[in-house]
Design an enzyme around this catalytic site. Structure first.
Site, PDB file in Angstrom:
ATOM      1  N   TYR A  17       0.813  -1.252   0.228  1.00  0.00           N
ATOM      2  CA  TYR A  17       0.003   0.171   0.067  1.00  0.00           C
ATOM      3  C   TYR A  17       0.836   1.318  -0.041  1.00  0.00           C
ATOM      4  CZ  TYR A  17      -3.598  -3.152   1.340  1.00  0.00           C
ATOM      5  OH  TYR A  17      -4.390  -4.303   1.406  1.00  0.00           O
ATOM      6  N   TYR A 144     -12.380  -7.411   6.507  1.00  0.00           N
ATOM      7  CA  TYR A 144     -11.313  -7.331   5.603  1.00  0.00           C
ATOM      8  C   TYR A 144     -10.869  -8.876   5.526  1.00  0.00           C
ATOM      9  CZ  TYR A 144      -6.503  -7.132   3.804  1.00  0.00           C
ATOM     10  OH  TYR A 144      -5.461  -7.802   2.719  1.00  0.00           O
ATOM     11  N   ASP A 245     -13.136 -16.552   8.883  1.00  0.00           N
ATOM     12  CA  ASP A 245     -11.721 -16.117   8.411  1.00  0.00           C
ATOM     13  C   ASP A 245     -11.074 -15.815   9.727  1.00  0.00           C
ATOM     14  OD1 ASP A 245      -9.615 -14.925   7.599  1.00  0.00           O
ATOM     15  OD2 ASP A 245     -10.485 -13.505   6.316  1.00  0.00           O
ATOM     16  N   LYS A 274      -1.302 -16.391   8.594  1.00  0.00           N
ATOM     17  CA  LYS A 274      -0.690 -15.496   9.401  1.00  0.00           C
ATOM     18  C   LYS A 274      -0.054 -16.311  10.501  1.00  0.00           C
ATOM     19  CE  LYS A 274      -2.456 -11.149   8.338  1.00  0.00           C
ATOM     20  NZ  LYS A 274      -3.758 -10.687   8.009  1.00  0.00           N
TER      21      LYS A 274
HETATM   22  C1  PLP Z   1      -4.325 -10.581   6.583  1.00  0.00           C
HETATM   23  C2  PLP Z   1      -5.606 -11.329   6.368  1.00  0.00           C
HETATM   24  C3  PLP Z   1      -5.975 -11.955   5.185  1.00  0.00           C
HETATM   25  C4  PLP Z   1      -5.234 -11.994   4.099  1.00  0.00           C
HETATM   26  O1  PLP Z   1      -4.129 -12.691   4.100  1.00  0.00           O
HETATM   27  P1  PLP Z   1      -2.633 -12.588   3.489  1.00  0.00           P
HETATM   28  O2  PLP Z   1      -1.507 -13.587   3.869  1.00  0.00           O
HETATM   29  O3  PLP Z   1      -2.247 -11.147   3.719  1.00  0.00           O
HETATM   30  O4  PLP Z   1      -2.952 -12.748   2.017  1.00  0.00           O
HETATM   31  C5  PLP Z   1      -7.373 -12.346   5.158  1.00  0.00           C
HETATM   32  N1  PLP Z   1      -8.187 -12.327   6.047  1.00  0.00           N
HETATM   33  C6  PLP Z   1      -7.934 -11.612   7.290  1.00  0.00           C
HETATM   34  C7  PLP Z   1      -8.841 -11.796   8.198  1.00  0.00           C
HETATM   35  C8  PLP Z   1      -6.629 -11.086   7.365  1.00  0.00           C
HETATM   36  O5  PLP Z   1      -6.062 -10.496   8.497  1.00  0.00           O
END
Ligand code: PLP
Length: 429
Positions: A17, A144, A245, A274
């Site tokens: 970004y 997100y 997620d 992550k």
């Molecule tokens: C960081 C994140 C993503 C994307 O993961 P990347 O490894 O950056 O592609 C998706 N969902 C959530 C909730 C996130 O925090």
């Protein structure tokens, strides 16, 4: 790193970004150990970010390093099509064991965003296999889910530059973001618009996708567990799938191993990423139920249509497996509880500062929301001068330190934020 390296970086390398014409300054890090990042000139910085939720055990952990070194000597990578290997089996066995019993089938992919794409494709294929044309997703404002196009389509249109992509992304259904906070008294009205949207679009919705409890990059908000319980109930009633997620929240960050546990619910599809490899390598996992997996597999396609080149990368699987063992050995519950207490005690008093709009803490996440957006470059420089690595965005200054952080180190992070919010010159008013 030489000044020439830095000017090459500025001229030729994109950072997350940022602009290629007006890039924000970048700080050269040459090594990282435990909770400390070391700059080129030797300056140590206490890390408050865990490299975006990932480095939960700190940096350069001897056990994680050892797991990778050992794996390198047998193989770094081999294709997953038609082949399997011990690191993948070990990791998936662990993932199946620590997640809710119903989640039995694991798809390994390269990054969080891809895990979300995989989850969404699973939901779409599930309905296709059942002979129903359902191709929309219902989600929460303020969410997100990543930067690839499918994931972008379910990111909050308001905080994610969505207008840039109008006409290009799939049009999803957005319910208003939850307003009932994690420890508020439950307010039944909060979820009414969501329930209406679900009822009004029930034939079109393949799945609900959300971040359980903590909305991360979309605003760092913690919402009421009753939201999740009710959504689970509504999804069950309508036969709609629920995708959780947990890419940011997974592996203890919120005080539970998975944030869904705050509400005692199980999703039909779970995305992890992550912290999965303890912040060492990129890897993600999408887990689902036997029912979803079998429905997809018995459909017309006869298989699930996804298979990245680096699927199940042995090196990443080996270190992920070791990170999970470490999580258990380290007694993460105690680590996270201690951080939570210290964040509560240290950050809560900032709520009375005139520049501060709100302070909230959950697990090992501390958020200070300000009235005005931060001046990124200036505030970042100030933090570095204070000997800390904190990366604010918009009106949010937040901490999510490695779980191994010491009391003294966390005090240093809290002191830096305390100093920052008493300096109006760091904010664009
Ligand atoms: C960081 C994140 C993503 C994307 O993961 P990347 O490894 O950056 O592609 C998706 N969902 C959530 C909730 C996130 O925090």
């Amino acid at each position: 790193m030489t000044p020439a390296d830095l000017s090459f970086d500025q001229r030729h390398i994109w950072h997350p970004y940022t602009s290629m014409t007006q890039p924000l300054p970048v700080y050269p890090v040459i090594s990282a150990h435990e909770c400390t990042l070391k700059l080129n000139d030797g300056t140590p910085l206490v890390d408050g970010m865990s490299s975006w939720w990932a480095a939960i055990h700190g940096y350069n952990h001897p056990r994680l390093n050892q797991a990778m070194k050992q794996q390198i000597d047998s193989m770094s990578h081999v294709m997953f099509g038609g082949i399997t290997h011990p690191p993948a089996v070990d990791l998936c066995r662990k993932l199946v064991a620590i997640t809710p019993e119903e989640l039995e089938c694991v798809f390994l992919a390269d990054s969080g965003s891809v895990a979300v794409e995989v989850a969404m494709k699973m939901a779409l294929q599930y309905w296709q296999a059942r002979g129903e044309k359902r191709h929309r997703f219902l989600t929460l404002g303020g969410g997100y889910h990543g930067d690839t196009t499918g994931a972008m389509s379910v990111c909050c249109p308001k905080n994610s530059m969505h207008s840039l992509w109008q006409g290009y992304l799939a049009e999803q259904i957005f319910a208003p973001a939850p307003t009932c906070r994690f420890d508020d008294e439950w307010n039944e009205h909060d979820i009414v618009p969501f329930a209406r949207l679900m009822a009004g679009n029930r034939q079109d919705i393949a799945a609900v996708i959300l971040e359980p409890i903590v909305q991360g990059a979309g605003g760092m908000r913690f919402y009421h567990p009753q939201w999740l319980r009710q959504i689970r109930r509504m999804c069950d009633r309508e036969g709609i799938l629920l995708i959780a997620d947990e890419i940011a929240t997974g592996f203890g960050r919120t005080g539970k191993l998975f944030a869904c546990e705050h509400a005692g619910i199980t999703p039909d599809i779970l995305c992890l990423g992550k912290a999965l490899t303890g912040g060492t390598m990129t890897l993600s996992a999408t887990l689902t139920t036997r029912h979803v997996a079998e429905t997809i597999s018995d459909g017309e396609a006869g298989c699930f249509m996804h298979g990245p080149t680096f699927m199940g990368n042995p090196l990443a699987c080996a270190v992920a497996s070791e990170s999970l063992s470490l999580l258990e050995n380290n007694d993460w519950q105690q680590q996270v509880a201690r951080i939570e207490q210290q964040l509560q005690a240290g950050l809560t008093p900032l709520a009375k500062e005139p520049l501060v709009a709100d302070v909230r803490v959950l697990g090992a996440i501390g958020v200070v929301e300000t009235h005005y957006p931060v001046k990124m470059a200036e505030l970042q420089r100030f933090f570095v001068e204070q000997g800390v690595w904190i990366r604010p965005f918009g009106r949010l200054i937040y901490l999510m330190p490695p779980y191994i952080i010491s009391t003294q180190e966390l005090d240093k992070l809290i002191a830096a934020i305390t100093a920052a919010v008493t300096h109006p010159e760091f904010f664009s008013q």
